[in-house]
Design a protein around this motif. Sequence first.
Motif, PDB file in Angstrom:
ATOM      1  N   ALA A  83      28.427  69.735  58.517  1.00  0.00           N
ATOM      2  CA  ALA A  83      27.937  70.876  57.733  1.00  0.00           C
ATOM      3  C   ALA A  83      26.967  71.720  58.540  1.00  0.00           C
ATOM      4  O   ALA A  83      26.094  71.190  59.236  1.00  0.00           O
ATOM      5  CB  ALA A  83      27.262  70.383  56.463  1.00  0.00           C
ATOM      6  N   GLY A  84      27.099  73.021  58.430  1.00  0.00           N
ATOM      7  CA  GLY A  84      26.113  73.899  59.050  1.00  0.00           C
ATOM      8  C   GLY A  84      24.783  73.813  58.346  1.00  0.00           C
ATOM      9  O   GLY A  84      23.730  73.746  58.970  1.00  0.00           O
ATOM     10  N   THR A  85      24.811  73.790  57.018  1.00  0.00           N
ATOM     11  CA  THR A  85      23.599  73.716  56.207  1.00  0.00           C
ATOM     12  C   THR A  85      23.633  72.451  55.367  1.00  0.00           C
ATOM     13  O   THR A  85      24.683  72.103  54.804  1.00  0.00           O
ATOM     14  CB  THR A  85      23.481  74.950  55.296  1.00  0.00           C
ATOM     15  OG1 THR A  85      23.436  76.132  56.098  1.00  0.00           O
ATOM     16  CG2 THR A  85      22.214  74.885  54.452  1.00  0.00           C
ATOM     17  N   ILE A  86      22.499  71.772  55.289  1.00  0.00           N
ATOM     18  CA  ILE A  86      22.381  70.572  54.467  1.00  0.00           C
ATOM     19  C   ILE A  86      21.183  70.734  53.551  1.00  0.00           C
ATOM     20  O   ILE A  86      20.097  71.125  53.992  1.00  0.00           O
ATOM     21  CB  ILE A  86      22.202  69.299  55.323  1.00  0.00           C
ATOM     22  CG1 ILE A  86      23.372  69.132  56.296  1.00  0.00           C
ATOM     23  CG2 ILE A  86      22.107  68.066  54.444  1.00  0.00           C
ATOM     24  CD1 ILE A  86      23.071  69.627  57.678  1.00  0.00           C
ATOM     25  N   HIS A  87      21.385  70.459  52.270  1.00  0.00           N
ATOM     26  CA  HIS A  87      20.295  70.412  51.294  1.00  0.00           C
ATOM     27  C   HIS A  87      19.891  68.958  51.129  1.00  0.00           C
ATOM     28  O   HIS A  87      20.729  68.113  50.811  1.00  0.00           O
ATOM     29  CB  HIS A  87      20.741  70.986  49.952  1.00  0.00           C
ATOM     30  CG  HIS A  87      21.023  72.451  49.996  1.00  0.00           C
ATOM     31  ND1 HIS A  87      21.769  73.110  49.031  1.00  0.00           N
ATOM     32  CD2 HIS A  87      20.659  73.402  50.881  1.00  0.00           C
ATOM     33  CE1 HIS A  87      21.840  74.402  49.328  1.00  0.00           C
ATOM     34  NE2 HIS A  87      21.177  74.598  50.450  1.00  0.00           N
ATOM     35  N   VAL A  88      18.620  68.676  51.329  1.00  0.00           N
ATOM     36  CA  VAL A  88      18.144  67.292  51.335  1.00  0.00           C
ATOM     37  C   VAL A  88      16.926  67.185  50.414  1.00  0.00           C
ATOM     38  O   VAL A  88      15.984  67.982  50.533  1.00  0.00           O
ATOM     39  CB  VAL A  88      17.734  66.836  52.755  1.00  0.00           C
ATOM     40  CG1 VAL A  88      17.434  65.343  52.771  1.00  0.00           C
ATOM     41  CG2 VAL A  88      18.808  67.172  53.776  1.00  0.00           C
ATOM     42  N   GLY A  89      16.947  66.181  49.527  1.00  0.00           N
ATOM     43  CA  GLY A  89      15.708  65.903  48.829  1.00  0.00           C
ATOM     44  C   GLY A  89      15.718  66.077  47.337  1.00  0.00           C
ATOM     45  O   GLY A  89      14.661  66.278  46.753  1.00  0.00           O
ATOM     46  N   THR A 120      23.652  73.601  66.462  1.00  0.00           N
ATOM     47  CA  THR A 120      24.631  73.272  67.493  1.00  0.00           C
ATOM     48  C   THR A 120      25.962  72.867  66.877  1.00  0.00           C
ATOM     49  O   THR A 120      27.029  73.175  67.425  1.00  0.00           O
ATOM     50  CB  THR A 120      24.101  72.146  68.388  1.00  0.00           C
ATOM     51  OG1 THR A 120      22.804  72.507  68.875  1.00  0.00           O
ATOM     52  CG2 THR A 120      25.019  71.915  69.583  1.00  0.00           C
ATOM     53  N   THR A 121      25.922  72.193  65.731  1.00  0.00           N
ATOM     54  CA  THR A 121      27.156  71.859  65.019  1.00  0.00           C
ATOM     55  C   THR A 121      27.922  73.127  64.675  1.00  0.00           C
ATOM     56  O   THR A 121      29.159  73.154  64.699  1.00  0.00           O
ATOM     57  CB  THR A 121      26.823  71.076  63.737  1.00  0.00           C
ATOM     58  OG1 THR A 121      26.217  69.835  64.105  1.00  0.00           O
ATOM     59  CG2 THR A 121      28.055  70.809  62.897  1.00  0.00           C
ATOM     60  N   THR A 122      27.195  74.184  64.379  1.00  0.00           N
ATOM     61  CA  THR A 122      27.813  75.451  64.005  1.00  0.00           C
ATOM     62  C   THR A 122      28.177  76.286  65.223  1.00  0.00           C
ATOM     63  O   THR A 122      29.258  76.891  65.279  1.00  0.00           O
ATOM     64  CB  THR A 122      26.852  76.254  63.109  1.00  0.00           C
ATOM     65  OG1 THR A 122      26.373  75.419  62.056  1.00  0.00           O
ATOM     66  CG2 THR A 122      27.552  77.464  62.513  1.00  0.00           C
ATOM     67  N   ASP A 123      27.292  76.319  66.211  1.00  0.00           N
ATOM     68  CA  ASP A 123      27.479  77.132  67.411  1.00  0.00           C
ATOM     69  C   ASP A 123      27.096  76.288  68.623  1.00  0.00           C
ATOM     70  O   ASP A 123      25.910  76.134  68.922  1.00  0.00           O
ATOM     71  CB  ASP A 123      26.603  78.395  67.323  1.00  0.00           C
ATOM     72  CG  ASP A 123      26.590  79.199  68.623  1.00  0.00           C
ATOM     73  OD1 ASP A 123      27.444  78.957  69.486  1.00  0.00           O
ATOM     74  OD2 ASP A 123      25.695  80.069  68.751  1.00  0.00           O
ATOM     75  N   PRO A 124      28.066  75.707  69.336  1.00  0.00           N
ATOM     76  CA  PRO A 124      27.750  74.796  70.440  1.00  0.00           C
ATOM     77  C   PRO A 124      26.916  75.402  71.563  1.00  0.00           C
ATOM     78  O   PRO A 124      26.365  74.657  72.383  1.00  0.00           O
ATOM     79  CB  PRO A 124      29.136  74.386  70.953  1.00  0.00           C
ATOM     80  CG  PRO A 124      30.045  74.557  69.774  1.00  0.00           C
ATOM     81  CD  PRO A 124      29.506  75.765  69.049  1.00  0.00           C
ATOM     82  N   SER A 125      26.778  76.724  71.592  1.00  0.00           N
ATOM     83  CA  SER A 125      25.969  77.343  72.648  1.00  0.00           C
ATOM     84  C   SER A 125      24.472  77.139  72.430  1.00  0.00           C
ATOM     85  O   SER A 125      23.678  77.452  73.324  1.00  0.00           O
ATOM     86  CB  SER A 125      26.268  78.844  72.730  1.00  0.00           C
ATOM     87  OG  SER A 125      25.709  79.551  71.619  1.00  0.00           O
ATOM     88  N   ARG A 126      24.072  76.569  71.294  1.00  0.00           N
ATOM     89  CA  ARG A 126      22.648  76.493  70.975  1.00  0.00           C
ATOM     90  C   ARG A 126      21.912  75.366  71.707  1.00  0.00           C
ATOM     91  O   ARG A 126      20.686  75.364  71.736  1.00  0.00           O
ATOM     92  CB  ARG A 126      22.459  76.320  69.467  1.00  0.00           C
ATOM     93  CG  ARG A 126      23.064  77.428  68.607  1.00  0.00           C
ATOM     94  CD  ARG A 126      22.468  78.795  68.904  1.00  0.00           C
ATOM     95  NE  ARG A 126      22.994  79.800  67.995  1.00  0.00           N
ATOM     96  CZ  ARG A 126      22.396  80.183  66.866  1.00  0.00           C
ATOM     97  NH1 ARG A 126      21.259  79.627  66.530  1.00  0.00           N
ATOM     98  NH2 ARG A 126      22.942  81.103  66.095  1.00  0.00           N
ATOM     99  N   SER A 127      22.620  74.374  72.262  1.00  0.00           N
ATOM    100  CA  SER A 127      21.938  73.299  72.984  1.00  0.00           C
ATOM    101  C   SER A 127      22.956  72.573  73.857  1.00  0.00           C
ATOM    102  O   SER A 127      24.174  72.765  73.706  1.00  0.00           O
ATOM    103  CB  SER A 127      21.256  72.323  72.018  1.00  0.00           C
ATOM    104  OG  SER A 127      22.209  71.580  71.284  1.00  0.00           O
ATOM    105  N   PRO A 128      22.492  71.729  74.784  1.00  0.00           N
ATOM    106  CA  PRO A 128      23.433  71.023  75.665  1.00  0.00           C
ATOM    107  C   PRO A 128      24.438  70.170  74.891  1.00  0.00           C
ATOM    108  O   PRO A 128      24.168  69.719  73.776  1.00  0.00           O
ATOM    109  CB  PRO A 128      22.507  70.146  76.525  1.00  0.00           C
ATOM    110  CG  PRO A 128      21.191  70.853  76.510  1.00  0.00           C
ATOM    111  CD  PRO A 128      21.086  71.463  75.141  1.00  0.00           C
TER     112      PRO A 128
END
Length: 529
Positions: free
Chosen positions: A338-344, A374-382
Amino acid sequence: MTIVDAVVVGAGHNGLVAANLLADAGWDVLVLEAAATPGGAIRSAEVTAPGYLSDLYSSFYPLGYASPVMRRLRLTDHGLAWRHAPDVLTHLLPDGRAATLNRRPETTAASVEAFAAGDGARWLDAYAEWRAISDRLLAALFTPFPPVVGTAGLLRRLRVAGALRMARRLILPVRRLSDELFRGEGAAALLAGCALHTDLSTEDAGSGVYGWLLAMLGQERGWPVPIGGAQRITEALVARLRVRGGRIEYGVRVDRVLTARGRAVGVSTVDGRRWQARRAVLADVPAPALYLDLVGAAQLPPRLVEELAHFRWDGSTVKVDWALSAPMPWKNRAAAGAGTIHVGGDLNGLTRYAAALACGEVPEDPFLIIGQLTTTDPSRSPAGTESLWGYTHLPFRREWSADDVLAHVERMEAVLEDHAPGFGRLVVGRHVAGPADLERANPSLVGGAIGGGTSSAYQQLFLRPVPGLGRADTPVDRLFLASSSAHPGGGVHGGPGANAARAALARDRALTGDAYRLAVSAAHRAIYR
């Protein structure tokens, strides 16, 4: 003295949208921005660890992606590209179960069906209802109030009975709407979590429409991010403006709107310079800042100044970015894609969370909105890592101590550790932005409020920012409010900026401009006398 057709105060996305639309009309447009860079709350940077790109404020853009305003600007022609996560949204319940929203309606339906027999079919029915009116509803939402053309299209589609049912839906609390549409906790959690992207509670009038809108937009279009960071939206708006001859001056702080005979004629800046506007001044700043600081109470109707004393901000925000050495170790793997997660919180937990905020208390069990960039856009981190983003709310205050903020960050991280054991061991960098940090970096985020004012029904439509016309026009001729303090409010969709540009163009028309001025002036006299 620099002389232009229009001065736009602020290079946030609404200011840039307004500037682009005026430049499209052939106006000579100058944007004055106090910061060294454009974008307002749409900026990105490496703030956690080298190679990890974070969106500093807003992220994930269902409204921006769907907005007719943004689509008409064709920002993809100026380098903007979008990417979707495998799943749009997952809501993690306290008992470990998960409800997932996926762009495939059948996948979402299967997820909510696991909570209550028949909810899958009910979700598909609700989505079909949305699809039948979504284009007309969005057209009505992102036009000046009253949205005559968009509403007429809706009425033709819904007819009288359908319009009455829709009017009722628009004011329902999200708890009541969920009860009427579904039977199980899964679908209800998806709607309620979406509603709490605003400062509303599950029991507030109007919270249902926010939950329904964001959930159905996610179903229809997704919640994408710009490839390469939120900054790409800003860069595309700036590039488009420059192609059309518009200019931006940075490090220039406006301290006064200049007026003559009740008309805005330009602005002055703290360095003593004056900038003349032949046709209009548009301000992408919060309503209190425009009226009380830049114009001044002496230039305004006393009733308007009195109403501003009742202007309510949305809640303060604590925003945290984490650099993780590996993907999040979610106990429920439904959250992994998931790109967004609601937690709590389940529905009752969300109600208790919102009640604590309403009572001015710090929630002991905070509701978190988490983004897996990064799950959504792999360019965001290694490769093999995650750039994680999250925020929660505190009661609105202008001052929060660093100790209070860090204590709340510990609560946030405890919630994450509970749902993703081992999360803490993966953190290789962290960046915390409390309410004061957000306001210091962007003065429009007063007290860490990110919505330009509450989303409550008493400060929407013709009540935004105060009871009035619900339009960008102000009591000062040729001065227009272009920020999220104006209708249609917060979110990255360009509506307030576009409405301000439309109003400025309407006021300037050769044959009808004077009639427009007289009508607006008469309305303001009637409202603020």
